[in-house]
Design an enzyme around this catalytic site. Structure first.
Site, mmCIF file in Angstrom:
data_model
loop_
_atom_site.group_PDB
_atom_site.id
_atom_site.type_symbol
_atom_site.label_atom_id
_atom_site.label_comp_id
_atom_site.label_asym_id
_atom_site.label_seq_id
_atom_site.Cartn_x
_atom_site.Cartn_y
_atom_site.Cartn_z
ATOM 1 N N HIS A 356 32.327 59.181 24.584
ATOM 2 C CA HIS A 356 33.527 59.656 25.281
ATOM 3 C C HIS A 356 33.215 60.476 26.520
ATOM 4 C CE1 HIS A 356 36.868 58.546 22.601
ATOM 5 N NE2 HIS A 356 36.034 58.726 21.599
ATOM 6 N N LYS A 544 46.337 68.864 30.767
ATOM 7 C CA LYS A 544 45.114 68.376 30.122
ATOM 8 C C LYS A 544 44.220 69.576 29.857
ATOM 9 C CE LYS A 544 44.380 65.663 33.623
ATOM 10 N NZ LYS A 544 44.005 64.350 33.085
ATOM 11 N N ARG A 545 43.148 69.340 29.126
ATOM 12 C CA ARG A 545 42.185 70.409 28.863
ATOM 13 C C ARG A 545 41.690 71.012 30.172
ATOM 14 N NH1 ARG A 545 36.570 69.694 27.998
ATOM 15 N NH2 ARG A 545 36.931 67.447 28.049
ATOM 16 N N LYS A 550 37.863 68.313 35.739
ATOM 17 C CA LYS A 550 39.245 67.814 35.821
ATOM 18 C C LYS A 550 39.971 68.369 37.045
ATOM 19 C CE LYS A 550 39.536 67.128 30.813
ATOM 20 N NZ LYS A 550 39.772 65.674 30.723
ATOM 21 N N THR A 652 43.833 59.603 28.689
ATOM 22 C CA THR A 652 44.976 58.925 28.077
ATOM 23 C C THR A 652 46.285 59.552 28.556
ATOM 24 O OG1 THR A 652 44.737 60.315 26.096
ATOM 25 C CG2 THR A 652 43.775 58.108 26.021
ATOM 26 N N LYS A 656 50.166 57.956 29.424
ATOM 27 C CA LYS A 656 51.453 58.494 28.942
ATOM 28 C C LYS A 656 52.396 58.743 30.109
ATOM 29 C CE LYS A 656 48.767 60.446 25.258
ATOM 30 N NZ LYS A 656 47.866 61.566 24.967
#
Length: 815
Positions: A356, A544-545, A550, A652, A656
C-alpha cells in the site's frame, strides 16, 4: 429481498426493551437504538448460520483477509440498507414516535481503523458478501480506537475514543473459541528417535485472544460473512494474594500488560516500548487468526495439509500482518510436525501480499533486538527462511554481492517485513496502475526481476452501497429514476448517465441535490465550529490523513496567497470559496500536528477578517471519521488530491468524491491517473510534476526551493507570513515548517515533497476552477460526467479480480 412483519418487529422491540428493564414510554434514544439493533440481529442470525453451514457443507475455499485495521463506520443504517428494510424501519420508528436520524446518531463509529487502508478493508468485506463470495476478515478489537481528536486553541488533542462505552449490538462474543498467544520465553530443542529436532517454548508469557464476531451482510442476498476481531486478556492476570497483601498495582500488572495489546490502534512507536507494543499487537492477532484458521481446517480435513492452499487463501493487507508467514511455518512444523519443505510449499501457496505504500519509511523493519526476545522461535524461522533465500539469490544473481545484501530479509540489525512478504507470498499486488509500475521498475525492481510472475495490479475501489446509496440518498434517487437500481450491485451501469450530461432538466435536479447537501453540511459546520459558511460558495475539500506527502500544506499556501490578493484589493473577483479540511495526525508526528495548528490559525484570522466580505472561509472539522465523511462527500464541489506525484499508492477518497459528483484537482498520482482516464482531463484539473519528473529531480537534484520562492510571484510574501506573526502572536510557531521548506532540517533536503515547485502550477489550476465554476451548467456537466464514468472504481470490481486472479474462490448461493 427481506420482508418484515411490522407488527411482529414492534413486538420484538418491546420485548427487547423489557429485557433492558424499560418500556417504549420510558425508553431513552439509546434504549431504542439497542432494541431495534437486536431485533435486526434476529433477522441476520439465521442467514449468518446458513452462510457458515453452506461453506462447510460444500467445502468451499475461503479468502481470509488479515488487516491491522477495519474502518467500518456505523453499522446500523448500512445493515438496514443491505437487508433492504431501511424504509420499513423508518416507518416503524415513526409510528412509535422516534426520529430515525436521531436513533441512528446513537451509534458511535467503530474505532477499528484510521485511514484508507482500513476503509479499503471495510469496503472489501462488503463486496465479498454482496458478491456471494466466501471470506472472513481478521483483526483486533481496539478498546479505544486510535484516538478521538479534539481541536483546542488550534492544536490537535488526543482523547480516548470510547466507542465501546455501550455494548456493541452488532457483535457476538465467542469466548468458547478463545486461543492462547505466547510471547518471550526460552526455546528448548529436543531430538526424537529419528534424529529430528523438535522445538518447545517454556516460561513464556501467555495472552488469551477472545474472539468477537461481527456480521458482514451482503446487499440483496442471503450471504452474511464474518469479521472476527480479537480482544487480548491475561488468562490469570489478577493476583488475589498480592491484592490481599495490599500490593494493588502489582496484583493487576500482568492483566494490564496483556490488555494493552488491544487497547489502542497504532500506539506511538517513537520509542522502544512503543515499538514492542506494536509488534505484540501484530503477532497477537496474526497468531490468533492462524490458530483459528488451522483449527477449523483440522476439524474438517484432519492432517491432510497438502490441500490447505486449496481451502484457504490468506491476504496480507500491507506489512502489519506479515509475521503470519513465519508463524504459519511454526504452527505447521512445531505443532503439526511437517517437514520444512512441506510447510514452506503450503505457506507460499497460501499467502498473498498487498503493498500500500511507496514511502520507504512505511515499509516496516523490526529491530532484531526487540523481535528476537519477544518472538524467539519465529525469529529462528525467519533466520532459516533468509538463509535458504540467500542461496536462491546467489544462484539467481551470482557474484552480485551488493544485490544480495540489499535484498537480504535480515540486514543491518533489522528484519525487513516487506521483503519477507514478497518472498513468502504467491502474489504481490499494487493498488493502482501507476503504483504497481513504480513498484516493478523503481522501488521493488530487484524483486520484480527475481519474481516477475508474482507481481500484478489491483486498483482499489469503494462500495457504492455506503458511499452513494447510503451517504447520498438524494443523488441516488435521481440516478435510480433515470437508469434503474442495477447500479447498486453493478456500478458500470452508471455509464448510462452519460447521455444526460447536456440535459438541463436533469442537471438542475443534480444542482439542487448538491445544494441541499451543502446546506446540511453548512448547518453542521455552524453547530460544531460556530462558523457561518455560504452554501453558494465553492466547497473545496481536502479530507484525508495528515501527512506531508499528501500536501495539505500546499493547499494552505495557496489559501494564504488568495487571502492576500483579496485583502489588498477588495474588488478582486473570485467566486467565494469555503476551504474544508478534515484530518488526524499520528500522535507522534510533530510536523503534521503543526500543519493542523497552521490550518486553524489561518482560519482564525481569515474567518474574522470583515474586509474580505466573506469571500474566503477556512474550516477544520475535528475528529474526521466515516460518519462525518458521509456528510462531506455529497456536499463537496472540488476534490483535493494533491499529493506529490509518485507518493500516493492509490487513494480511495478521490473515488468517493468522484461518485458524488466532485471533480478532482490533483496531480497525476495514484488512482488520479485512472480517474482522468475514465472521466477525461477536461472534466478535472490536473497540475504539477509527473512521477517521472519527481523521480528525475530525486535522482539528479538541482532543485533549490529558495530560488523558486524568489522567482514566483507572491510566494515570498506567503512564506514570510509563516514567520512574521501574521497568523500567530508567537512568530516562532511555524518557523520549523518554514525552514523545512526552504533549508531542510535534520539532514533532510529542503521541500522534500516539492510544494514550492508545484505552487505556481497549482495556483493556475485553481484559477481554472474559479473560471469553470462560473458556468453553472458546464460545471454541473463536469460533475455529472465524473459520476457517469466512476463505474471502474467499485470495490466489487476489485474483489472480483482478487477472487479470480489471486484467491481462486468462487461465488456460492447460500442454502
Amino acid at each position: 429481498m427481506h420482508k418484515i412483519d411490522k407488527e411482529e418487529f414492534k413486538k420484538n422491540i418491546i420485548n427487547n426493551l423489557q429485557l433492558m428493564g424499560t418500556s417504549i414510554e420510558k425508553a431513552t434514544k439509546r434504549n431504542i437504538f439497542d432494541a431495534v439493533s437486536k431485533s435486526v440481529m434476529d433477522i441476520v442470525t439465521s442467514n449468518w448460520l446458513n452462510t457458515m453451514n453452506t461453506y462447510e457443507k460444500f467445502e468451499v475455499k475461503q479468502a481470509f483477509y488479515l488487516s491491522a485495521e477495519f474502518l467500518m463506520g456505523r453499522a446500523f443504517s448500512n445493515n438496514l440498507i443491505n437487508l433492504n428494510i431501511l424504509e420499513e424501519i423508518k416507518e416503524i420508528l415513526n409510528e412509535i414516535n422516534f426520529d430515525f436520524n436521531i436513533i441512528e446518531d446513537q451509534e458511535e463509529d467503530a474505532g477499528l481503523g484510521n485511514g484508507g487502508l482500513g476503509r479499503l478493508a471495510a469496503c472489501f468485506l462488503d463486496s465479498l458478501a454482496t458478491l456471494s463470495l466466501p471470506g472472513t476478515g481478521y483483526g483486533i478489537r481496539y478498546k479505544y480506537g486510535m484516538f478521538k481528536q479534539k481541536i483546542e486553541n488550534g492544536f490537535q488533542i488526543e482523547l480516548p475514543d470510547r466507542w465501546l462505552d455501550y455494548n456493541d449490538p452488532w457483535e457476538i462474543e465467542k469466548r468458547e473459541e478463545a486461543v492462547t498467544v505466547k510471547f518471550g520465553g526460552k526455546i528448548i530443542v529436543e531430538r526424537d528417535l529419528g534424529g529430528r529436532e523438535h522445538f518447545k517454548r517454556v516460561d513464556a508469557e501467555l495472552v488469551s485472544a477472545i474472539p468477537f464476531d461481527m456480521p458482514i451482510i451482503g446487499y440483496g442476498n442471503k450471504t452474511v460473512n464474518t469479521l472476527r476481531l480479537w480482544q487480548a486478556e491475561s488468562p490469570n492476570g489478577f493476583n488475589l494474594q498480592l491484592f490481599n497483601d495490599q500490593h494493588y498495582n502489582q496484583a493487576v500488572k500482568d492483566m494490564i500488560k496483556a490488555e494493552d495489546i488491544s487497547r489502542v490502534l497504532y500506539p506511538n512507536d517513537s520509542g522502544p516500548s512503543g515499538k514492542e507494543l506494536r509488534l505484540r499487537q501484530q503477532y497477537f492477532f496474526v497468531s490468533a487468526s492462524l490458530q483459528d484458521i488451522v483449527r477449523k481446517f483440522k476439524l474438517k480435513y484432519g492432517n491432510n495439509y497438502k490441500i490447505f492452499p486449496e481451502k484457504a487463501s490468506i491476504q496480507l493487507n500491507d506489512t502489519h500482518p506479515v509475521v503470519a508467514i513465519p508463524e504459519l511455518m511454526r504452527i505447521l512444523m512445531d505443532w503439526e510436525k511437517l517437514e520444512w519443505h512441506e510447510a514452506w510449499e503450503i505457506v507460499t501457496k497460501t499467502f498473498s501480499y498487498t503493498n500500500h505504500t511507496i514511502l520507504s519509511e512505511a515499509l516496516e523493519k523490526w529491530p532484531i533486538s526487540i523481535f528476537q526476545g519477544l518472538l524467539p522461535r519465529v525469529y529462528q524461522i525467519i533466520e532459516e527462511i533468509n538463509r535458504r533465500f540467500m542461496i536462491e539469490l546467489r544462484m539467481a544473481f551470482p557474484g552480485d554481492w551488493a544485490k544480495h545484501n540489499k535484498m537480504s530479509i535480515i540486514s543491518n540489525g533489522s528484519i525487513k517485513m516487506a521483503w519477507l512478504a514478497i518472498h513468502g507470498s504467491s502474489k504481490v499486488n499494487g493498488v493502482a496502475n501507476l503504483h504497481t509500475e513504480i513498484l516493478k521498475y523503481q522501488e521493488l525492481k530487484d524483486w520484480y526481476q527475481l519474481y516477475p510472475h508474482k507481481f500484478l495490479n489491483k486498483t482499489n475501489g469503494i462500495t457504492q452501497r455506503r458511499w452513494l446509496l447510503k451517504a447520498n440518498p438524494s443523488l441516488s434517487k435521481i440516478i435510480t429514476d433515470l437508469i434503474g437500481d442495477k447500479w447498486i450491485k453493478n456500478l458500470s451501469e452508471l455509464k448510462k448517465l452519460e447521455p444526460y450530461g447536456d440535459n438541463k432538466e436533469i442537471l438542475d435536479k443534480f444542482i439542487i441535490s448538491k445544494h441541499e447537501a451543502k446546506v446540511q453540511l453548512a448547518k453542521y459546520i455552524k453547530e460544531h465550529n460556530n462558523i457561518d459558511v455560504d452554501p453558494n460558495s465553492i466547497f473545496d475539500v481536502q479530507i484525508k490523513r495528515l501527512h506531508e506527502y499528501k500536501r495539505q500544506l500546499l493547499n494552505v499556501l495557496h489559501i494564504i496567497d488568495l487571502y492576500f490578493k483579496v485583502k489588498s484589493n477588495p474588488n478582486f473577483d473570485i467566486v467565494p470559496r469555503t476551504f474544508i479540511f478534515g484530518a488526524k495526525s499520528a500522535s507522534g508526528y510533530k510536523r503534521a500536528k503543526n500543519i493542523i495548528k497552521l490550518i486553524n490559525a489561518i482560519g482564525e484570522v481569515i474567518n474574522k477578517d470583515s474586509t474580505i466580505n466573506g469571500k474566503i472561509k477556512v474550516v477544520f472539522l475535528e475528529n474526521y471519521r466515516v460518519s462525518l465523511a458521509e456528510k462531506i462527500f455529497p456536499a463537496a464541489n472540488l476534490s483535493e488530491q494533491i499529493s506529490t506525484a509518485g507518493k500516493e499508492a492509490s487513494g480511495t477518497g478521490n473515488m468517493k468524491f468522484m461518485i458524488n459528483g466532485a471533480p478532482t484537482i490533483g496531480t497525476l498520482d495514484g488512482a488520479n491517473v485512472e480517474i482522468v482516464e475514465e472521466a477525461g482531463s477536461h472534466n478535472n484539473f490536473i497540475f504539477g510534476l509527473t512521477a517521472d519528473e519527481v523521480q528525475h529531480l530525486n535522482t539528479n537534484g538541482g532543485y533549490i526551493p529558495l530560488e523558486v520562492m524568489k522567482s514566483t510571484e507572491g510566494l515570498e510574501k506567503v512564506m514570510n507570513s509563516l514567520i512574521d506573526g501574521t497568523f500567530s502572536s508567537d512568530s516562532g510557531m511555524f518557523h520549523e515548517l518554514y525552514n523545512s521548506l526552504l533549508f531542510g532540517i535534520d539532514g533532510n533536503r529542503p521541500d522534500e515533497y516539492y510544494l514550492l515547485k508545484d505552487f505556481e502550477s497549482y495556483r493556475n489550476a485553481q484559477l481554472e476552477v474559479d473560471k469553470a465554476y462560473r458556468d453553472k451548467y458546464n460545471w454541473a456537466k463536469k460533475s455529472w460526467l465524473n459520476i457517469a464514468n466512476s463505474g471502474k472504481f467499485s470495490s466489487d470490481r476489485t474483489i472480483l479480480e482478487y477472487a479470480n486472479e489471486i484467491w481462486n474462490i468462487k461465488q456460492i448461493e447460500i442454502q
